[in-house]
Design a protein around this motif. Structure first.
Motif, PDB file in Angstrom:
ATOM      1  N   ASN A 551       0.817  -1.212   0.000  1.00 47.21           N
ATOM      2  CA  ASN A 551       0.000   0.000   0.000  1.00 47.21           C
ATOM      3  C   ASN A 551       0.855   1.267   0.000  1.00 47.21           C
ATOM      4  O   ASN A 551       0.507   2.269  -0.632  1.00 47.21           O
ATOM      5  CB  ASN A 551      -0.944   0.002   1.214  1.00 47.21           C
ATOM      6  N   GLU A 554       2.170   1.986  -3.440  1.00 43.10           N
ATOM      7  CA  GLU A 554       1.123   2.600  -4.256  1.00 43.10           C
ATOM      8  C   GLU A 554       1.006   4.087  -3.944  1.00 43.10           C
ATOM      9  O   GLU A 554       0.859   4.922  -4.844  1.00 43.10           O
ATOM     10  CB  GLU A 554      -0.207   1.889  -4.001  1.00 43.10           C
ATOM     11  N   LEU A 555       1.096   4.436  -2.659  1.00 42.05           N
ATOM     12  CA  LEU A 555       1.019   5.837  -2.257  1.00 42.05           C
ATOM     13  C   LEU A 555       2.208   6.629  -2.796  1.00 42.05           C
ATOM     14  O   LEU A 555       2.062   7.749  -3.298  1.00 42.05           O
ATOM     15  CB  LEU A 555       0.963   5.940  -0.729  1.00 42.05           C
ATOM     16  N   ALA A 558       1.862   7.345  -6.381  1.00 45.00           N
ATOM     17  CA  ALA A 558       0.895   8.435  -6.569  1.00 45.00           C
ATOM     18  C   ALA A 558       1.539   9.790  -6.292  1.00 45.00           C
ATOM     19  O   ALA A 558       1.288  10.775  -6.997  1.00 45.00           O
ATOM     20  CB  ALA A 558      -0.318   8.224  -5.664  1.00 45.00           C
ATOM     21  N   LYS A 563      -0.545  12.385  -8.339  1.00 45.55           N
ATOM     22  CA  LYS A 563      -1.937  11.960  -8.306  1.00 45.55           C
ATOM     23  C   LYS A 563      -2.469  12.154  -6.888  1.00 45.55           C
ATOM     24  O   LYS A 563      -2.664  11.205  -6.127  1.00 45.55           O
ATOM     25  CB  LYS A 563      -2.063  10.503  -8.747  1.00 45.55           C
ATOM     26  N   GLU A 565      -5.273  12.970  -5.758  1.00 46.68           N
ATOM     27  CA  GLU A 565      -6.600  12.439  -5.443  1.00 46.68           C
ATOM     28  C   GLU A 565      -6.529  11.008  -4.914  1.00 46.68           C
ATOM     29  O   GLU A 565      -7.497  10.505  -4.316  1.00 46.68           O
ATOM     30  CB  GLU A 565      -7.495  12.494  -6.693  1.00 46.68           C
ATOM     31  N   SER A 566      -5.394  10.342  -5.128  1.00 53.05           N
ATOM     32  CA  SER A 566      -5.228   8.961  -4.651  1.00 53.05           C
ATOM     33  C   SER A 566      -4.718   8.896  -3.221  1.00 53.05           C
ATOM     34  O   SER A 566      -4.655   7.814  -2.638  1.00 53.05           O
ATOM     35  CB  SER A 566      -4.267   8.198  -5.574  1.00 53.05           C
ATOM     36  N   PRO A 569      -7.571   7.536  -0.336  1.00 53.13           N
ATOM     37  CA  PRO A 569      -7.831   6.090  -0.304  1.00 53.13           C
ATOM     38  C   PRO A 569      -6.596   5.262   0.028  1.00 53.13           C
ATOM     39  O   PRO A 569      -6.694   4.250   0.724  1.00 53.13           O
ATOM     40  CB  PRO A 569      -8.354   5.783  -1.720  1.00 53.13           C
ATOM     41  N   CYS A 570      -5.423   5.687  -0.438  1.00 47.10           N
ATOM     42  CA  CYS A 570      -4.186   4.964  -0.095  1.00 47.10           C
ATOM     43  C   CYS A 570      -3.925   5.031   1.407  1.00 47.10           C
ATOM     44  O   CYS A 570      -3.573   4.031   2.046  1.00 47.10           O
ATOM     45  CB  CYS A 570      -3.001   5.552  -0.860  1.00 47.10           C
ATOM     46  N   CYS A 612      -2.806  13.464   4.277  1.00 51.13           N
ATOM     47  CA  CYS A 612      -3.436  13.140   2.992  1.00 51.13           C
ATOM     48  C   CYS A 612      -4.740  13.902   2.811  1.00 51.13           C
ATOM     49  O   CYS A 612      -5.095  14.290   1.698  1.00 51.13           O
ATOM     50  CB  CYS A 612      -3.666  11.629   2.888  1.00 51.13           C
TER      51      CYS A 612
END
Length: 656
Positions: A551, A554-555, A558, A563, A565-566, A569-570, A612
């Motif tokens: 995870n 992924e963050l 982003a 990104k 906007e992600s 949720p991350c 975030c």
């Protein structure tokens, strides 16, 4: 982080057009070594950073705010072949070193590139050597006199060569009665002044009649240069203030200090904290200067780490090239001072911010010649008064501004740490007390066997994914241990932390009740609760760590791709994974190391959610704010990964 100006951006782009790394010839280098006057790639930069600022002062070309004249200096040096100074014997056909092959971009970082870079900049193995002379001091004086004469011209590479051979930037010419910086300032040689100051020249040094280089520049009509020299004179305190609150004093208006204020300043200082403050104030000027310089270097390390993490390819989370875990050893310093410098990396954000504020406050006191406050007056002289001084000083033209630095308890009312500490949010849960400068001062007076711990820390920052795979193989021989009890797990986010989309929704899990309802850590010193020696199985911890790592990767991707906007949720997925991992551990772990790692893990996950949420377009209208938030997000993610890594290492060791 401050967005570079348009001029800075254009200059940095010109620097990178068709340029190559000075050490391995990789195209499009993104970093500069300021004191060496060269451009370097990411891989080579990782080695430069490990050498320490005394060998190489690195800055990112586009993700760091540059003083325009300093960037101009680097551009001039690079374009005029400064790299040939550091590779002189490699380029000299008559030298035995000319047959040595310089690494290229295809060579391995370790050992090929790393060994070459260390030889080039740390050992100065390829620099032109003067013939040996009986009197080294006379030779150094001759070089310094040449430097004194050269700075009146724009020939930067000549001066850099003289400095590389041992010329002294602060040399006081006995006949002329001034220093090279006086001459450069009078001649209006801005880049020469920048180069001299990088090598330690003092803008406030008086000549034989008491005039400083700043006076020389003003008298000669070079007002912009004079203003820049004033900035350099206050560079240390400006950098510390900017690190905490993202602002610098307005020296043109006579304001020379900004002293941030902790948001929880109404809290009564402990006796331990008061004693630490008094000890700091009682240091001699020499020792105080040493401490301030060490803290400056640590600020540079933390800020460069944040830029590094923001600009790397995060296909792997942590590698041996991505982190400089503490200040590298400077051989010119004593072993106790080097140990103290390295211990600064262990300060959490709250402790380090408090130390920085104390240094800023005492630097101002010392500059104005004010006496040390009496023990009675010293109680919260800074914290309780909102940072203001009593008496006539409060009326001075350079009365400092006081920006509030948020604590964990004020994440909604004052979140200026988004701009303040760009490497870590304040984390009072990780602190044993408001001030831990005492720790630093004590280590100055103690010789401890810390080398083994240092080596262990370096090993702990190896590739996380690779280590997890190795540990998984080892874990197959262990039986799974069930560490989940039937207690309720309620990690509730404050209502004020919720956004319109329901971010921060309540997450109720079955767990051992390790965390409290507020998502913070319960008092571990509660003696009514017995210590629990049991730890979860290594296999369980590895599995949860892999989930967290996935995870986080992924963050970070982003963040690298902007990104934003992600982010939310991350962060929510990371928060859930962290809670699940924390639930594996008992409520009262016996090991203090485990408790500290769990504190860092969970508090960092909470901070990550807060940061975030601030990346929402509705809340981040300025690009500079967004970059600061992104730095905070990256640092929080790194802290989570570091804590998870520590827990994997601990459980593997204990279960073996």
């Amino acid at each position: 982080m401050v967005i570079p100006t348009l001029t800075e951006t254009r200059m940095s782009k010109r620097l990178r057009n068709s340029e190559v790394c000075a050490d391995c010839s990789t195209s499009d280098p993104r970093w500069a070594s300021v004191n060496r006057g060269v451009l370097i790639c990411d891989e080579c930069c990782s080695v430069h950073r490990s050498l320490g600022r005394h060998n190489s002062q690195v800055r990112h070309l586009s993700n760091t705010s540059w003083p325009p004249t300093q960037l101009q200096m680097v551009q001039t040096l690079y374009n005029n072949g400064a790299n040939a100074i550091w590779e002189h014997t490699l380029l000299d056909p008559s030298s035995i070193m000319s047959s040595k092959r310089k690494p290229n971009h295809q060579d391995k970082l370790h050992p090929n590139k790393a060994d070459f870079i260390k030889a080039k900049y740390q050992m100065l193995a390829y620099v032109h050597r003067l013939p040996c002379r009986d009197d080294d001091s006379t030779a150094a004086a001759d070089l310094s006199k040449q430097l004194h004469s050269s700075v009146r011209t724009g020939n930067l590479e000549t001066c850099l060569r003289l400095l590389s051979l041992g010329a002294q930037a602060n040399y006081f010419h006995p006949e002329k009665g001034n220093t090279p910086l006086h001459i450069a300032a009078k001649a209006g040689q801005v880049c020469q002044a920048e180069l001299l100051c990088v090598y330690g020249a003092d803008p406030g040094a008086p000549d034989s009649s008491g005039k400083t280089p700043i006076n020389y520049a003003r008298q000669a009509g070079h007002q912009d240069l004079a203003d820049r020299l004033v900035e350099i004179q206050y560079e240390l305190t400006d950098r510390l203030a900017f690190y905490l609150c993202g602002r610098k004093p307005d020296h043109k208006s006579g304001q020379h200090f900004i002293i941030p204020q902790m948001a929880d300043s109404s809290v009564e200082l402990t006796e331990f904290a008061k004693a630490a403050k008094r000890k700091l104030q009682s240091l001699s000027d020499h020792l105080f200067e040493e401490l301030a310089m060490d803290v400056y270097d640590e600020v540079d390390r933390r800020e460069t780490d944040a830029v590094w993490l923001a600009t790397q390819n995060h296909s792997t989370l942590v590698t041996e090239t991505t982190v400089v875990p503490f200040l590298p050893v400077n051989p010119e310093y004593s072993s106790t001072r080097n140990q103290g410098r390295q211990k600064l990396a262990r300060f959490n954000a709250h402790e380090f911010a408090t130390l920085v504020i104390d240094i800023l406050s005492d630097a101002k006191r010392r500059q104005h010649g004010n006496p040390v406050p009496s023990p009675k007056d010293n109680v919260d002289v800074f914290f309780k008064s909102g940072g203001s001084r009593h008496g006539s000083e409060s009326q001075e033209i350079d009365q400092p501004d006081y920006d509030s630095v948020a604590s964990d308890e004020d994440t909604d009312t004052d979140l200026r740490m988004g701009k303040a500490d760009r490497t870590k949010s304040l984390d009072s849960d990780l602190s044993d007390g408001p001030v831990s400068v005492q720790e630093f001062l004590e280590v100055k007076n103690a010789l401890s066997a810390s080398e083994a711990k240092i080596q262990e820390l370096m090993k702990a920052n190896s590739n996380l994914n690779e280590e997890l795979r190795l540990m998984q193989k080892k874990a197959s021989k262990f039986d799974k241990q069930s560490s989940v009890s039937d207690g309720d797990y309620d990690n509730t986010v404050n209502e004020s932390d919720l956004d319109d989309s329901g971010f921060g929704r309540r997450c109720r899990l079955r767990s051992s009740g390790w965390m409290g309802e507020s998502g913070s850590i319960p008092e571990l010193e509660d003696h009514e609760c017995e210590l629990d020696p049991s730890l979860p199985s290594t296999e369980d911890v590895i599995r949860k760590t892999e989930q967290i790592t996935k995870n986080i990767q992924e963050l970070l991707r982003a963040a690298q791709e902007n990104k934003h906007e992600s982010f939310v949720p991350c962060a929510e997925r990371i928060h859930v994974a962290v809670n699940e991992m924390a639930a594996l551990f008992p409520k009262r772990p016996r090991s203090e190391t485990v408790r500290n790692s769990l504190r860092l893990l969970t508090s960092s996950a909470n901070r990550l959610q807060t940061e975030c949420k601030k990346a929402s377009p509705l809340e981040s209208s300025q690009a500079s704010d967004m970059q600061l938030v992104t730095q905070q997000v990256i640092q929080c993610a790194y802290d989570i990964a570091k804590a998870a890594k520590q827990l994997v290492t601990i459980t593997t060791k204990e279960n073996n």
